[in-house]
Structures are given as C-alpha cells and as structure tokens.
Scaffold this motif. Structure first.
Motif, short mmCIF file in Angstrom:
data_model
loop_
_atom_site.label_atom_id
_atom_site.label_comp_id
_atom_site.label_asym_id
_atom_site.label_seq_id
_atom_site.Cartn_x
_atom_site.Cartn_y
_atom_site.Cartn_z
N SER A 112 1.86 -8.85 2.32
CA SER A 112 1.28 -7.72 3.05
C SER A 112 0.13 -7.21 2.20
O SER A 112 0.26 -7.05 0.99
N TRP A 113 -1.00 -6.98 2.85
CA TRP A 113 -2.21 -6.51 2.17
C TRP A 113 -2.41 -5.04 2.47
O TRP A 113 -2.51 -4.65 3.63
N ILE A 114 -2.47 -4.21 1.42
CA ILE A 114 -2.55 -2.76 1.58
C ILE A 114 -3.77 -2.23 0.83
O ILE A 114 -3.88 -2.40 -0.38
N LYS A 115 -4.67 -1.61 1.57
CA LYS A 115 -5.89 -1.04 0.97
C LYS A 115 -5.57 0.32 0.39
O LYS A 115 -4.96 1.16 1.05
N VAL A 116 -5.96 0.51 -0.86
CA VAL A 116 -5.81 1.83 -1.49
C VAL A 116 -7.21 2.32 -1.87
O VAL A 116 -8.12 1.53 -2.08
N LYS A 117 -7.35 3.62 -1.96
CA LYS A 117 -8.62 4.20 -2.34
C LYS A 117 -8.76 4.11 -3.85
O LYS A 117 -7.87 4.53 -4.59
N GLY A 118 -9.87 3.54 -4.30
CA GLY A 118 -10.10 3.41 -5.74
C GLY A 118 -10.57 4.70 -6.36
O GLY A 118 -11.14 5.56 -5.69
N HIS A 119 -10.30 4.85 -7.65
CA HIS A 119 -10.77 5.99 -8.44
C HIS A 119 -10.42 7.30 -7.75
O HIS A 119 -11.24 8.19 -7.59
#
Length: 149
Positions: free
Chosen positions: A121-128
């Motif tokens: 499963s690919w989950i996008k997280v907000k960087g920084h």
C-alpha cells in the motif's frame, strides 16, 4: 488456514545537498512493536534516487511476504504506483507519455522486484511537516548526506 499477511509499516525519505550532490536515504520498518532503522548515502546523486533507494532498501530488508504500508513524501514514487504511471512506462518500453526515457529506470526496476513478493500500500505523507516518523527518516537521510560534504 489464515492467509493474513503480517503488516509492516515502512517510512522512507531521501535527501540531497544540491541536486545532484551528496545524498542520503533513511528507512524505518515497524512490525509487532519492533523498529528497525536503515540508512545510507552516496557522494554524487539526486534527491529522487535517494527517495527510491530508501524504498528499495526497506523492502529488501524484509525476510518474508508481508503487507507493507509504505509512507513516503515523494509524490513521484507515490503517483507512479497509485496513478498507474509505472504500468504505462513499462507498456511504452520505459518511455514517458512525452516519448522521453524514464529517468532512473534501473531503480524503478529494482523497486518493482523488491516489492513483487509483497502486498504493498502506497501512502503519501506531507514532508517537512508535523509527521514525527517522516521527520525521523528525513533526519536519517540528511545525516547520511552530511557524511559526503
């Protein structure tokens, strides 16, 4: 017989001082209350290559088939898998829709091979941002990149 796969959480990040320049990657695997950190780097690389290396090395560290939930702040990686880009690149002989070759083809192929045995499963997280685990792998990646300055 249960076919439920063990669930592994994988956080990954890459960093580069200059692009190209000295780079690093970090990965954090979490399973059943345990944590394993991985990191590495290269003296002359790009941010995308380090983002990809983090995913590859995290997947390669698994010694049995798992359901891996990969958390990344790389829109390129997440979109490649969730928007069907990678399938289209392969159908076109590793060419993008503009007919230009896909950059880092060998790393995409290595990532596909490393992911192949697993359910991913690919989950996008907000960087920084305020994601503690993403900030942790970012710190690992930055520390590795600093070794080459």
């Amino acid at each position: 017989m249960s076919d439920k796969l063990p669930e592994v959480i994988l956080y990954t990040d890459g960093a580069c001082s200059g692009n190209p320049g000295p780079g690093g990657w970090g990965a954090l695997l979490m399973w059943n209350g345990k944590r394993k950190e991985l990191s590495g780097g290269a003296p002359e690389t790009t941010n995308n290559r380090m983002e990809m290396r983090a995913v590859i090395e995290g997947l390669k560290a698994l010694n049995k088939r798992c359901h891996v939930k990969i958390h990344s702040d790389s829109a390129l990686i997440i979109n490649a898998f969730t928007h069907g880009w990678i399938e289209n690149w392969q159908k076109r002989g590793w060419k993008k829709s503009n007919k230009k070759p896909v950059e880092n083809k060998e790393l995409w192929q290595e990532m596909l091979k490393a992911a192949q045995p697993h359910k991913v499963s690919w989950i996008k997280v907000k960087g920084h941002s305020d994601n503690e685990l993403n900030n942790h792998v970012d710190a690992l990646a930055v520390a590795e990149s600093q070794k080459y300055l």
